[in-house]
Design a protein around this motif. Sequence first.
Motif, PDB file in Angstrom:
ATOM      1  N   ALA A   1       0.697  -1.207   0.043  1.00 35.39           N
ATOM      2  CA  ALA A   1       0.042  -0.268  -0.059  1.00 35.39           C
ATOM      3  C   ALA A   1       0.801   1.313   0.033  1.00 35.39           C
ATOM      4  O   ALA A   1       0.457   2.397  -0.666  1.00 35.39           O
ATOM      5  CB  ALA A   1      -0.815   0.073   1.115  1.00 35.39           C
ATOM      6  N   MET A   2       1.857   1.190   0.641  1.00 33.19           N
ATOM      7  CA  MET A   2       2.761   2.372   0.771  1.00 33.19           C
ATOM      8  C   MET A   2       3.619   2.626  -0.588  1.00 33.19           C
ATOM      9  O   MET A   2       3.769   3.612  -0.928  1.00 33.19           O
ATOM     10  CB  MET A   2       4.044   2.356   1.719  1.00 33.19           C
ATOM     11  N   ASP A   3       4.083   1.575  -1.341  1.00 31.28           N
ATOM     12  CA  ASP A   3       4.614   1.694  -2.515  1.00 31.28           C
ATOM     13  C   ASP A   3       3.840   2.352  -3.500  1.00 31.28           C
ATOM     14  O   ASP A   3       3.975   3.087  -4.416  1.00 31.28           O
ATOM     15  CB  ASP A   3       4.794   0.231  -3.084  1.00 31.28           C
ATOM     16  N   TYR A   4       2.264   1.784  -3.473  1.00 31.68           N
ATOM     17  CA  TYR A   4       1.320   2.379  -4.369  1.00 31.68           C
ATOM     18  C   TYR A   4       1.020   3.728  -4.062  1.00 31.68           C
ATOM     19  O   TYR A   4       0.826   4.690  -5.041  1.00 31.68           O
ATOM     20  CB  TYR A   4       0.121   1.604  -4.329  1.00 31.68           C
ATOM     21  N   GLN A   5       1.134   4.223  -2.699  1.00 32.23           N
ATOM     22  CA  GLN A   5       0.976   5.635  -2.540  1.00 32.23           C
ATOM     23  C   GLN A   5       2.087   6.563  -3.076  1.00 32.23           C
ATOM     24  O   GLN A   5       1.882   7.520  -3.390  1.00 32.23           O
ATOM     25  CB  GLN A   5       0.870   5.800  -0.941  1.00 32.23           C
ATOM     26  N   GLN A   6       3.325   6.047  -2.938  1.00 34.70           N
ATOM     27  CA  GLN A   6       4.634   6.788  -3.356  1.00 34.70           C
ATOM     28  C   GLN A   6       4.375   6.756  -4.870  1.00 34.70           C
ATOM     29  O   GLN A   6       4.765   7.875  -5.319  1.00 34.70           O
ATOM     30  CB  GLN A   6       5.812   5.954  -2.704  1.00 34.70           C
ATOM     31  N   ALA A   7       4.038   5.742  -5.458  1.00 29.28           N
ATOM     32  CA  ALA A   7       3.838   5.848  -7.065  1.00 29.28           C
ATOM     33  C   ALA A   7       2.778   6.983  -7.465  1.00 29.28           C
ATOM     34  O   ALA A   7       2.956   7.548  -8.254  1.00 29.28           O
ATOM     35  CB  ALA A   7       3.494   4.395  -7.552  1.00 29.28           C
ATOM     36  N   LEU A   8       1.646   6.965  -6.881  1.00 37.65           N
ATOM     37  CA  LEU A   8       0.813   7.963  -7.117  1.00 37.65           C
ATOM     38  C   LEU A   8       1.015   9.222  -6.815  1.00 37.65           C
ATOM     39  O   LEU A   8       0.717  10.167  -7.510  1.00 37.65           O
ATOM     40  CB  LEU A   8      -0.557   7.497  -6.255  1.00 37.65           C
ATOM     41  N   GLU A   9       1.900   9.446  -5.557  1.00 37.72           N
ATOM     42  CA  GLU A   9       2.365  10.893  -5.347  1.00 37.72           C
ATOM     43  C   GLU A   9       3.479  11.387  -6.636  1.00 37.72           C
ATOM     44  O   GLU A   9       3.454  12.322  -6.917  1.00 37.72           O
ATOM     45  CB  GLU A   9       3.069  10.879  -3.964  1.00 37.72           C
ATOM     46  N   LYS A  10       4.148  10.090  -7.209  1.00 36.93           N
ATOM     47  CA  LYS A  10       4.996  10.702  -8.083  1.00 36.93           C
ATOM     48  C   LYS A  10       4.259  11.113  -9.395  1.00 36.93           C
ATOM     49  O   LYS A  10       4.675  11.925 -10.096  1.00 36.93           O
ATOM     50  CB  LYS A  10       5.862   9.675  -8.479  1.00 36.93           C
ATOM     51  N   ILE A  11       3.046  10.288  -9.670  1.00 37.80           N
ATOM     52  CA  ILE A  11       2.305  10.619 -10.803  1.00 37.80           C
ATOM     53  C   ILE A  11       1.696  12.039 -10.808  1.00 37.80           C
ATOM     54  O   ILE A  11       1.567  12.805 -11.593  1.00 37.80           O
ATOM     55  CB  ILE A  11       1.228   9.554 -11.005  1.00 37.80           C
ATOM     56  N   HIS A  12       1.251  12.260  -9.505  1.00 33.51           N
ATOM     57  CA  HIS A  12       0.638  13.547  -9.249  1.00 33.51           C
ATOM     58  C   HIS A  12       1.718  14.875  -9.435  1.00 33.51           C
ATOM     59  O   HIS A  12       1.307  15.904 -10.008  1.00 33.51           O
ATOM     60  CB  HIS A  12      -0.049  13.336  -7.864  1.00 33.51           C
ATOM     61  N   ALA A  13       3.013  14.398  -9.187  1.00 33.22           N
ATOM     62  CA  ALA A  13       3.943  15.403  -9.262  1.00 33.22           C
ATOM     63  C   ALA A  13       4.023  15.540 -10.859  1.00 33.22           C
ATOM     64  O   ALA A  13       4.378  16.649 -11.206  1.00 33.22           O
ATOM     65  CB  ALA A  13       5.155  14.956  -8.664  1.00 33.22           C
ATOM     66  N   TYR A  14       4.122  14.563 -11.689  1.00 25.77           N
ATOM     67  CA  TYR A  14       4.444  14.709 -13.081  1.00 25.77           C
ATOM     68  C   TYR A  14       3.126  15.369 -13.698  1.00 25.77           C
ATOM     69  O   TYR A  14       3.448  16.232 -14.793  1.00 25.77           O
ATOM     70  CB  TYR A  14       4.504  13.067 -13.656  1.00 25.77           C
ATOM     71  N   ILE A  15       1.822  15.358 -13.270  1.00 25.21           N
ATOM     72  CA  ILE A  15       0.869  15.885 -13.664  1.00 25.21           C
ATOM     73  C   ILE A  15       0.757  17.385 -13.312  1.00 25.21           C
ATOM     74  O   ILE A  15       0.796  18.124 -14.302  1.00 25.21           O
ATOM     75  CB  ILE A  15      -0.319  15.245 -13.236  1.00 25.21           C
ATOM     76  N   GLN A  16       1.357  17.610 -12.198  1.00 24.62           N
ATOM     77  CA  GLN A  16       1.492  19.182 -11.890  1.00 24.62           C
ATOM     78  C   GLN A  16       2.609  19.793 -12.793  1.00 24.62           C
ATOM     79  O   GLN A  16       2.338  20.959 -13.056  1.00 24.62           O
ATOM     80  CB  GLN A  16       1.602  19.121 -10.424  1.00 24.62           C
TER      81      GLN A  16
END
Length: 460
Positions: free
Chosen positions: A190-205
Amino acid sequence: MISHYPLPYPLNASQVFEQLRALGGAVILDSCQPHSRFGRYDLISAAPARSARLSSNGLEIRESASDWHVTDEDPFTLLQQWLNTLGPVHDPVPPFNGGLIGYFSYDLGRHLEHLPSHATADLSLPDLQLGLYLQAVIIDHETQTSRLVVHSDAAPEIVEQFLTLLGQPTSVSVKPAFHLRSSFNSNMTAMDYQQALEKIHAYIQAGDCYQINLAQRFSAAYEGDPWQAWCLLKAAAPTPFAAYIELDQDAVLSLSPERFLFCDPEGKAETRPIKGTRPRGDTPETDQQLATELLQSEKDRAENVMIVDLLRNDLSKVCQPGSVKVPELFQLESYPNVHHLVSSVTGQLEAHYSPLDLIRACFPGGSITGAPKIRAMEIIDELEPQRRSAYCGSIAYISACGQMDSSITIRTLVCHQQQIHCWAGGGIVADSQIPAEYAETFSKVNNLLNTLEATLELKN
């Protein structure tokens, strides 16, 4: 040029597969009638006259049951040449009159685009494997007919074997029963998934992308016959693009609800991307509430539109100018475990392009990459620990008459070296909420995982 041998209707597609399986190279494309209302045909075949696969050795081909040998030809060019030797076929009874059946893995995209190689390639299945099948059993649930369709190039002895086997009772399988030896475990916490989504949000921003489809992989050890696993899964999750492809040592098991590309003999093309998912409710009232929520979700509608725009662009590469349309937008399709939001994009192929050109122009499907496609694939390779293999690729038939149909291989499992792998993913956009996205991946495949884990309980 084409011969038709009438068979009884109704005809059990799975029983036909079991009758023909011993001939080698067996495949079944099953519309799961009457439980799935979106499919029409079941297609079953075996004993391909030729096979092609793209492996670590390069492109390999095999004539009938001989050994594989390497060629330096382009895979799409070679496959088109094989189709050209069969036709054109003008048969008034589509869909399949001899042609190609097989799969294109997601990682075939690496042969079409220059992509990084961060994710581990731990599954050694071919990136592409298709056979040239000159005979097939076609079950048409609309006209309620069944027939063995034979191309004139088919070997007479193979046709005789088909007819003999189809006239015999289905034999009892002597292969060991399928069961899991361990529970499924994910390659991401779950932590791996959260960190991946945070990176995706950063790429989107940062403006790198608008949407990324992120997936996790569930794996378990198994023993026995993968075909039996597919039969269990088909009963638990009937879908219009169910398929089972038997490889030399491995198998691809698909319960996909999603069409990738369709093309009729006149060149009319269609793709039906899925973007937007909700679980089914426990009561009729809750189920309707979840369906309504999906239909009214601004986030899911925006996600759907992004992919529709991407696919309009992909189809425009090979379709006549002005012919690409969106006849359906945000349609609700419901399956045993989920509701989906589905749209349709259509176009008319330019006369000099073929269904294989359509696949090449659109591969891999935008609904399972994100947008823009190439940057999305780069980010997927960075954030997913292992390559996707057959998952998120496509299973297809391409007929000598010019008709093609294909799926996006979601809800798809791979059996390889006594391990069975199942993936689940979802599209991440700027306003995606991490807990909801993580939960959605489980809602998509829980019925598949639970069905197979029941075999672990039975074994114990």
